[in-house]
Design a protein around this motif. Structure first.
Motif, PDB file in Angstrom:
ATOM      1  N   SER A 127      21.954   4.345  22.539  1.00 11.92           N
ATOM      2  CA  SER A 127      22.496   4.121  21.190  1.00 11.92           C
ATOM      3  C   SER A 127      21.450   3.732  20.143  1.00 11.92           C
ATOM      4  O   SER A 127      21.806   3.289  19.052  1.00 11.92           O
ATOM      5  CB  SER A 127      23.583   3.042  21.231  1.00 11.92           C
ATOM      6  N   GLY A 128      20.166   3.847  20.484  1.00 11.83           N
ATOM      7  CA  GLY A 128      19.137   3.530  19.495  1.00 11.83           C
ATOM      8  C   GLY A 128      17.777   3.403  20.152  1.00 11.83           C
ATOM      9  O   GLY A 128      17.639   3.580  21.374  1.00 11.83           O
ATOM     10  N   GLY A 129      16.782   3.058  19.342  1.00 14.36           N
ATOM     11  CA  GLY A 129      15.406   3.026  19.822  1.00 14.36           C
ATOM     12  C   GLY A 129      15.137   1.940  20.851  1.00 14.36           C
ATOM     13  O   GLY A 129      14.434   2.172  21.849  1.00 14.36           O
ATOM     14  N   GLU A 131      17.163   0.539  22.964  1.00 16.09           N
ATOM     15  CA  GLU A 131      17.757   0.922  24.254  1.00 16.09           C
ATOM     16  C   GLU A 131      16.935   2.034  24.905  1.00 16.09           C
ATOM     17  O   GLU A 131      16.844   2.106  26.136  1.00 16.09           O
ATOM     18  CB  GLU A 131      19.205   1.395  24.070  1.00 16.09           C
ATOM     19  N   ALA A 132      16.348   2.887  24.090  1.00 13.69           N
ATOM     20  CA  ALA A 132      15.485   3.946  24.650  1.00 13.69           C
ATOM     21  C   ALA A 132      14.278   3.304  25.329  1.00 13.69           C
ATOM     22  O   ALA A 132      13.889   3.693  26.439  1.00 13.69           O
ATOM     23  CB  ALA A 132      15.053   4.921  23.549  1.00 13.69           C
ATOM     24  N   VAL A 271      10.333   7.181  18.652  1.00 15.25           N
ATOM     25  CA  VAL A 271      11.575   6.752  18.006  1.00 15.25           C
ATOM     26  C   VAL A 271      11.490   7.040  16.499  1.00 15.25           C
ATOM     27  O   VAL A 271      12.439   7.520  15.882  1.00 15.25           O
ATOM     28  CB  VAL A 271      11.855   5.264  18.292  1.00 15.25           C
ATOM     29  N   THR A 296      13.067   8.615  21.882  1.00 18.03           N
ATOM     30  CA  THR A 296      13.335   8.993  20.499  1.00 18.03           C
ATOM     31  C   THR A 296      14.628   8.340  20.002  1.00 18.03           C
ATOM     32  O   THR A 296      15.371   7.749  20.776  1.00 18.03           O
ATOM     33  CB  THR A 296      13.290  10.533  20.313  1.00 18.03           C
ATOM     34  N   GLY A 297      14.840   8.388  18.694  1.00 16.98           N
ATOM     35  CA  GLY A 297      15.997   7.702  18.093  1.00 16.98           C
ATOM     36  C   GLY A 297      16.082   8.095  16.629  1.00 16.98           C
ATOM     37  O   GLY A 297      15.865   9.249  16.264  1.00 16.98           O
ATOM     38  N   LYS A 298      16.356   7.156  15.780  1.00 14.55           N
ATOM     39  CA  LYS A 298      16.355   7.316  14.320  1.00 14.55           C
ATOM     40  C   LYS A 298      16.812   8.714  13.855  1.00 14.55           C
ATOM     41  O   LYS A 298      17.995   8.961  13.761  1.00 14.55           O
ATOM     42  CB  LYS A 298      14.970   6.971  13.790  1.00 14.55           C
ATOM     43  N   LEU A 307      22.257   6.583  17.733  1.00 15.47           N
ATOM     44  CA  LEU A 307      21.895   7.473  18.840  1.00 15.47           C
ATOM     45  C   LEU A 307      20.402   7.379  19.132  1.00 15.47           C
ATOM     46  O   LEU A 307      19.580   7.297  18.212  1.00 15.47           O
ATOM     47  CB  LEU A 307      22.260   8.927  18.461  1.00 15.47           C
ATOM     48  N   GLY A 308      20.070   7.363  20.389  1.00 18.77           N
ATOM     49  CA  GLY A 308      18.677   7.438  20.834  1.00 18.77           C
ATOM     50  C   GLY A 308      18.644   8.292  22.073  1.00 18.77           C
ATOM     51  O   GLY A 308      19.694   8.642  22.627  1.00 18.77           O
ATOM     52  N   GLN A 334      26.467   4.988  26.467  1.00 15.59           N
ATOM     53  CA  GLN A 334      25.431   6.027  26.576  1.00 15.59           C
ATOM     54  C   GLN A 334      26.069   7.420  26.506  1.00 15.59           C
ATOM     55  O   GLN A 334      27.200   7.614  26.957  1.00 15.59           O
ATOM     56  CB  GLN A 334      24.648   5.868  27.873  1.00 15.59           C
TER      57      GLN A 334
END
Ligand SMILES: Cc1ncc(COP(=O)(O)O)c(C=O)c1O
Length: 469
Positions: A127-129, A131-132, A271, A296-298, A307-308, A334
């Protein structure tokens, strides 16, 4: 009457409706804001590169918020795609189901990833950087368990870097200010020198330096029990912490060689730099780099959904397949169907409007507009790649000496640019985590030449305002 339909300024009415003491009622927010002393405008609408607040004021989003927004604000078809997915199936837990949008987006990401991800790579959506980054750290650890090398667990990183705000991500982040309050909670696995020519940690000059910064990783591994190291994580272009400082030619190749020689995984934190931000789908591709894991993310959903993603190279997938086959990790949300539907709709938009291709030429337009700042006695450096650019402010241009932290230059520049309705992303601690000031610019890929001029004009105004005394 619902709380959000109440006029925020009508404090007496709020107190009456909710039976609140007036002191509570006079607060204009119930949110635990980023800064509790600050008042925040309320964003109500987005149009391209512009954000419109509740009072009607229009802001030019020169930083894509935090290098998030790539296709622009207010693209109605993204919202429609998300609503369509939500009306079909909004959620299905990944222990029981896969979903079509997640499958589709994973395949699309692998198709634009560096070549080594193509045959057998997999994608883990989050759900984002942050968490990635958590996922990348745990993936590296479990990979070595699967590969019968249980002594490997440390993830090395660089000083002056940022990989996220959760505790695992903080432990690799080398951002002094963001780490400081949590130092007792986070392990120190090891940090090496950044690649940062404007303030070279070795006081050398490229290329005569012979990439001393890359060799710092090798030296660290030789003197710090490399057999306990699982991975090295780095940002190909350092975003928030250094203000868009790209790796120099040869750096990433040398880093990859060092990682291979010591048998450790290479994690590229993209990200901020991924999904076209620097002019290639992933910044690694500027140097032909083939990392083992990409975070990745953003820009992956351009801010339309949280989202990531973690891209995993085939040899890592194989080690799991041949081992336990089960990654001891997971988040409820996820690979969320609606978030990945947003990712697909953003991807469609990027392709239909050829926005991946637009970044390099428009980045040059922005760079040309910013060139007029370079003569200012306190503009030390304008740098970056594609539409991830930074302007660093220094006290002494000849020595690159920064201002004292207390002068708060980056924040003053941000405030002055805001007087011209231009939003920039300020950063302090550029030199050493404490001293140094920059602003980051990362506008949506649809930015027009006249909007690039507005950004440069606002910064010119800000310089005259901040340094007039
Ligand atoms: C390079 C990098 N990694 C990780 C993160 C953390 O991402 P998030 O804020 O989405 O958790 C950021 C955020 O700025 C980032 O720039």
């Amino acid at each position: 009457m619902a709380a959000d339909t109440l006029p925020a300024e009508n404090h007496a009415f709020r107190a009456f409706c909710y039976n609140l003491p007036m002191s509570t009622a006079t607060r204009t927010t119930s949110l635990f804001s980023r800064n509790l002393r600050k008042e925040y405008p309320v964003a109500v609408r987005g149009e391209g590169c512009w954000i419109v607040a509740a009072d009607g004021r229009r802001y030019l989003d020169a930083s894509g918020q935090a290098a998030v927004v790539s296709i622009g604000h207010g693209v109605a078809e993204i919202g429609r795609a998300m609503a369509e997915q939500a009306s079909q199936i909004a959620f299905a837990h990944t222990t029981q189901f896969h979903s079509e949008p997640a499958e589709k987006l994973a395949a699309r990401l692998l198709a634009i990833a560096p070549r080594n991800f193509r045959n057998g790579g997999r994608v883990y959506f989050v759900s984002g950087g942050s968490e990635a980054t958590e996922t990348g750290i745990k993936l590296a650890r479990q990979y070595f368990l699967e590969s019968q090398q249980p002594s490997r667990y440390r993830v090395l990183a660089r000083r002056q870097s940022y990989h996220g705000s959760t505790l695992g991500a903080m432990s690799v982040s080398g951002n002094v200010a963001r780490r400081a309050p949590y130092a007792p909670l986070i392990p120190e696995w090891g940090h090496v020198a950044p690649c940062f020519c404007y303030h070279c940690p070795f006081d050398k000059t490229f290329p005569e330096c012979k990439l001393a910064c890359a060799d710092d990783l090798d030296a660290f591994l030789r003197s710090n029990d490399a057999s306990t190291v699982a991975a090295f994580v780095f940002e190909p272009v350092v975003g928030a912490t250094l203000g868009a400082a790209p790796a120099v030619d040869g750096y990433t190749v040398r880093i990859a060689e060092i990682c291979r020689a010591h048998g450790i995984l290479l994690i590229a934190d993209e990200v901020m730099t991924g999904m076209g931000r620097t002019g290639k789908p992933f910044a690694s591709e500027h140097w032909g780099l083939e990392p083992d894991i990409i975070l990745t993310g953003k820009g992956i959903a351009s801010g339309y959904a949280p989202l990531g993603a973690v891209l995993v190279a085939p040899h890592i997938v194989e080690s799991f397949e041949e081992g336990t086959a089960s990654f001891m990790h997971g988040f409820t949300y996820q690979a969320h169907p609606v978030a990945t539907a947003a990712g697909n709709a953003v991807f469609d938009y990027l392709e239909a409007h050829r926005l991946f291709e637009r970044v390099t030429p428009v980045g040059e337009t922005l760079r040309k507009a910013l060139a007029k700042l370079e003569n200012h006695p306190h503009v030390g450096d304008v740098r970056g790649l594609g539409l991830l650019q930074g302007v660093e402010f220094v006290k002494d241009k000849s020595t690159h000496e920064p201002f004292e932290k207390a002068a708060g230059i980056a924040e003053k520049i941000r405030q002055a640019a805001l007087e011209k309705n231009v939003l920039v992303y300020p950063g302090q601690g550029t030199l050493d985590g404490t001293r140094g000031d920059h602003v980051l610019l990362a506008p949506p890929f649809i930015i027009k030449p006249e909007e690039c001029e507005l950004i440069a004009g606002a910064l010119q105004y800000a310089l005259s305002r901040v340094f007039s005394a």
